[in-house]
Design a protein around this motif. Structure first.
Motif, PDB file in Angstrom:
ATOM      1  N   LYS A 181       0.618   5.736  -6.996  1.00  0.00           N
ATOM      2  CA  LYS A 181       0.360   3.995  -6.087  1.00  0.00           C
ATOM      3  C   LYS A 181       1.308   3.422  -5.896  1.00  0.00           C
ATOM      4  CE  LYS A 181      -4.248   4.120  -6.603  1.00  0.00           C
ATOM      5  NZ  LYS A 181      -4.695   4.066  -6.035  1.00  0.00           N
TER       6      LYS A 181
ATOM      7  N   ASP B  59      -1.514 -10.413  -5.515  1.00  0.00           N
ATOM      8  CA  ASP B  59      -2.726  -8.718  -6.589  1.00  0.00           C
ATOM      9  C   ASP B  59      -2.708  -7.953  -5.097  1.00  0.00           C
ATOM     10  OD1 ASP B  59      -1.069 -10.378  -8.625  1.00  0.00           O
ATOM     11  OD2 ASP B  59      -2.253 -11.285  -8.900  1.00  0.00           O
ATOM     12  N   PRO B  60      -2.212  -7.311  -4.516  1.00  0.00           N
ATOM     13  CA  PRO B  60      -2.252  -6.525  -4.243  1.00  0.00           C
ATOM     14  C   PRO B  60      -2.831  -5.184  -4.104  1.00  0.00           C
ATOM     15  CG  PRO B  60      -0.612  -6.599  -3.176  1.00  0.00           C
ATOM     16  CD  PRO B  60      -0.218  -7.711  -3.990  1.00  0.00           C
ATOM     17  N   THR B  61      -3.600  -4.274  -3.698  1.00  0.00           N
ATOM     18  CA  THR B  61      -4.000  -2.850  -4.613  1.00  0.00           C
ATOM     19  C   THR B  61      -2.879  -2.264  -3.599  1.00  0.00           C
ATOM     20  OG1 THR B  61      -5.596  -2.463  -2.936  1.00  0.00           O
ATOM     21  CG2 THR B  61      -6.121  -2.709  -4.825  1.00  0.00           C
ATOM     22  N   ARG B  62      -2.527  -1.196  -3.846  1.00  0.00           N
ATOM     23  CA  ARG B  62      -1.489  -0.037  -3.202  1.00  0.00           C
ATOM     24  C   ARG B  62      -1.964  -0.466  -1.407  1.00  0.00           C
ATOM     25  NH1 ARG B  62       2.857   4.559  -2.141  1.00  0.00           N
ATOM     26  NH2 ARG B  62       2.416   5.079   0.227  1.00  0.00           N
ATOM     27  N   ASP B  63      -3.524   0.334  -1.305  1.00  0.00           N
ATOM     28  CA  ASP B  63      -3.657   0.484   0.269  1.00  0.00           C
ATOM     29  C   ASP B  63      -3.637  -0.894   0.772  1.00  0.00           C
ATOM     30  OD1 ASP B  63      -4.772   2.998  -0.268  1.00  0.00           O
ATOM     31  OD2 ASP B  63      -6.498   2.727  -1.217  1.00  0.00           O
ATOM     32  N   GLU B  64      -3.918  -2.286  -0.065  1.00  0.00           N
ATOM     33  CA  GLU B  64      -3.977  -3.250   0.517  1.00  0.00           C
ATOM     34  C   GLU B  64      -2.397  -4.311   0.750  1.00  0.00           C
ATOM     35  OE1 GLU B  64      -7.602  -5.679  -1.872  1.00  0.00           O
ATOM     36  OE2 GLU B  64      -5.994  -5.663  -3.026  1.00  0.00           O
TER      37      GLU B  64
ATOM     38  N   PRO C 218       2.536  -2.628  -6.747  1.00  0.00           N
ATOM     39  CA  PRO C 218       1.055  -2.635  -6.523  1.00  0.00           C
ATOM     40  C   PRO C 218       0.351  -3.333  -8.376  1.00  0.00           C
ATOM     41  CG  PRO C 218       0.759  -1.362  -5.657  1.00  0.00           C
ATOM     42  CD  PRO C 218       2.264  -0.471  -6.087  1.00  0.00           C
ATOM     43  N   VAL C 219      -0.786  -4.006  -8.001  1.00  0.00           N
ATOM     44  CA  VAL C 219      -1.841  -4.264  -9.056  1.00  0.00           C
ATOM     45  C   VAL C 219      -2.381  -2.904  -9.362  1.00  0.00           C
ATOM     46  CG1 VAL C 219      -2.090  -6.270  -8.696  1.00  0.00           C
ATOM     47  CG2 VAL C 219      -3.525  -4.831  -8.303  1.00  0.00           C
ATOM     48  N   ASP C 220      -2.621  -1.951  -8.974  1.00  0.00           N
ATOM     49  CA  ASP C 220      -3.509  -0.733  -9.375  1.00  0.00           C
ATOM     50  C   ASP C 220      -2.558   0.504 -10.033  1.00  0.00           C
ATOM     51  OD1 ASP C 220      -2.837  -0.233  -6.759  1.00  0.00           O
ATOM     52  OD2 ASP C 220      -4.307   0.992  -5.939  1.00  0.00           O
ATOM     53  N   ALA C 221      -0.781   0.648  -9.572  1.00  0.00           N
ATOM     54  CA  ALA C 221      -0.034   1.275 -10.154  1.00  0.00           C
ATOM     55  C   ALA C 221      -0.174   2.034 -11.507  1.00  0.00           C
ATOM     56  CB  ALA C 221       0.911   1.208  -9.532  1.00  0.00           C
TER      57      ALA C 221
ATOM     58  N   GLU D  39       0.146  -1.866   1.687  1.00  0.00           N
ATOM     59  CA  GLU D  39       0.262  -1.210   2.730  1.00  0.00           C
ATOM     60  C   GLU D  39      -0.381  -1.693   4.395  1.00  0.00           C
ATOM     61  OE1 GLU D  39       1.165   3.670   3.484  1.00  0.00           O
ATOM     62  OE2 GLU D  39      -0.618   3.382   2.942  1.00  0.00           O
TER      63      GLU D  39
END
Length: 107
Positions: free
Chosen positions: A78, A13-18, A62-65, A20
């Motif tokens: 995102k 469950d990563p964010t875009r930043d995680e 990712p989860v934050d999109a 990448e």
């Protein structure tokens, strides 16, 4: 994979930043030697977006999109495009590299 000598790293469950950052770090650490074998496996949401005319672009989500139908601009900001994946692939020095993408539609 571990039984066959692969080092396995899992990111849930990563964010875009995680996402990448971890892909970049993995490529810099494991993909920098020509004799290494590199496998990057993604299982998660994906989406294909029409960009104009006949052009389309695939994305890993990712989860934050946000959902693309609710916020197209925010989604593109995102989500990780296939162009990003191509850039990652071109940065690998190892002569054996495989990207496996199991991405279902997020719509």
């Amino acid at each position: 994979l571990e039984r066959n000598g692969f080092e396995v790293q899992i990111l849930r469950d990563p964010t875009r930043d995680e996402m990448e950052r971890r892909i970049e770090d993995f490529i810099l650490e494991q993909g920098a030697r020509i004799d290494n074998r590199v496998l990057i496996y993604y299982a998660g949401h994906g989406h294909t977006m029409r960009l104009g005319g006949e052009r389309q672009m695939g994305y890993l989500v990712p989860v934050d999109a946000p959902l693309p139908q609710n916020d197209r601009k925010g989604f593109r900001r995102k989500a990780l495009s296939m162009q990003n994946i191509e850039v990652f692939a071109k940065d690998i020095v190892a002569k054996h590299a495989l990207f496996m993408l199991d991405a279902c539609s997020c719509s």
